[in-house]
Write an enzyme that holds these catalytic residues in place. Structure first.
Site, PDB file in Angstrom:
ATOM      1  N   ASN A  99     -10.439  -3.264  -6.498  1.00 43.11           N
ATOM      2  CA  ASN A  99      -9.602  -2.296  -7.232  1.00 43.11           C
ATOM      3  C   ASN A  99     -10.138  -1.958  -8.629  1.00 43.11           C
ATOM      4  O   ASN A  99      -9.685  -0.991  -9.251  1.00 43.11           O
ATOM      5  CB  ASN A  99      -8.144  -2.764  -7.321  1.00 43.11           C
ATOM      6  CG  ASN A  99      -7.368  -2.616  -6.021  1.00 43.11           C
ATOM      7  OD1 ASN A  99      -6.405  -3.341  -5.760  1.00 43.11           O
ATOM      8  ND2 ASN A  99      -7.771  -1.668  -5.167  1.00 43.11           N
TER       9      ASN A  99
ATOM     10  N   ASP B  45       0.820  -1.220   0.000  1.00 43.86           N
ATOM     11  CA  ASP B  45       0.000   0.000   0.000  1.00 43.86           C
ATOM     12  C   ASP B  45       0.853   1.269   0.000  1.00 43.86           C
ATOM     13  O   ASP B  45       1.953   1.288   0.563  1.00 43.86           O
ATOM     14  CB  ASP B  45      -0.897  -0.019   1.244  1.00 43.86           C
ATOM     15  CG  ASP B  45      -2.045   0.963   1.128  1.00 43.86           C
ATOM     16  OD1 ASP B  45      -2.299   1.458   0.015  1.00 43.86           O
ATOM     17  OD2 ASP B  45      -2.683   1.237   2.153  1.00 43.86           O
TER      18      ASP B  45
END
Ligand code: FPP
Length: 250
Positions: A75, A27
């Site tokens: 996503n 991340d």
């Protein structure tokens, strides 16, 4: 105790007590790019390089499995430009992997539902699966989570198990945790002892929900593209200070 804490802060790794399986939520790529005035896609490019660096380091250290969260079932909500850029990066790294896995003794496996993934990438993943099948079971293995969600993985496993019950290959009265684990994408792989999340976020985000039952969680503010070997050493050293009781009393 103070000596142990100092060792963790210094990132001193005890190579005789390494986790077998480390999992990472990669991340912070977007923030890394934005802070530099670059497009988010530049962050993913740097993130893919960080993956290469950390996978090589894990292999050299003697860690058996590295699992990374590359693209989640959620996503797809990102812009088409960003999704396409991530798929292109994956293609680039898979093409490289096809050429180098055998030479470097690196096994590759995918966790996730590959059906909506571009056909070209699926074909490459098929090629890497075939190479992996020829490599030694003891070789270092990287698992790439692609169109992966922990809940989705459990639902797909339940579906396969139910189909086997209908076909008479399984008996519901015999199900147990070990048997069910064999239906997961991670079948045959030990649960991760250590899950790392860079970028300061403190959540699992649908990552390895079945496998994380007793994983140790390590968070750092460092953004994924800046995550280097010293950061991994610090995470492992911190893991080595944890008192893992698995629900028992010592
Ligand atoms: C999370 O950061 C990162 C992703 C959703 C994509 C990760 C993909 C790669 C590193 C590229 C390909 C991978 C391999 C294995 C070659 P973010 O974009 O959510 O960051 P932010 O929270 O700062 O916006």
């Amino acid at each position: 105790m103070a000596k142990q804490l100092n060792a963790a802060l210094a990132g001193q790794v005890d190579k005789s007590r390494l986790p077998r399986h480390v999992a990472i939520i990669m991340d912070g790529n977007g923030r890394w790019a934005t802070r530099r005035g670059l497009p988010r896609t530049a962050g993913h490019k740097a993130g893919a390089e960080a993956f290469r660096r950390i996978a090589t380091y894990c292999k050299n250290l003697g860690i058996s499995y590295l699992t990374v969260y590359a693209f989640s079932t959620e996503n797809w909500k990102r812009s088409e430009t960003e999704v396409n850029a991530i798929m292109l990066l994956l293609k680039k790294y898979l093409l490289e992997a096809v050429d180098s896995m055998e030479r470097d003794n690196i096994r590759l496996r995918f966790f996730g539902d590959m059906t909506p993934i571009p056909a070209e990438l699926q074909a490459l993943a098929h090629q890497t699966d075939e190479i992996t099948a020829h490599l030694d079971q003891g070789d270092f293995q990287a698992n790439i989570c692609l169109n992966y969600g922990g809940r989705d993985e459990i639902v797909r496993a339940v579906r396969r198990y139910a189909e086997d019950c209908v076909a008479g290959k399984q008996n519901p009265s015999k199900i147990n945790e070990t048997l069910f684990s064999g239906y997961m994408d991670s079948a045959g792989i030990p649960d991760p002892e250590l899950i790392i999340r860079p970028s300061g976020e403190l959540r699992l985000s649908n990552f390895l929900l079945w496998q994380c039952a007793y994983s140790e969680f390590y968070a750092t503010d460092t953004l994924w593209p800046d995550f280097d070997e010293a950061e991994l050493d610090r995470a492992i050293a911190a893991y080595q200070q944890r008192d893992r009781r698995f629900g028992a009393v010592k």
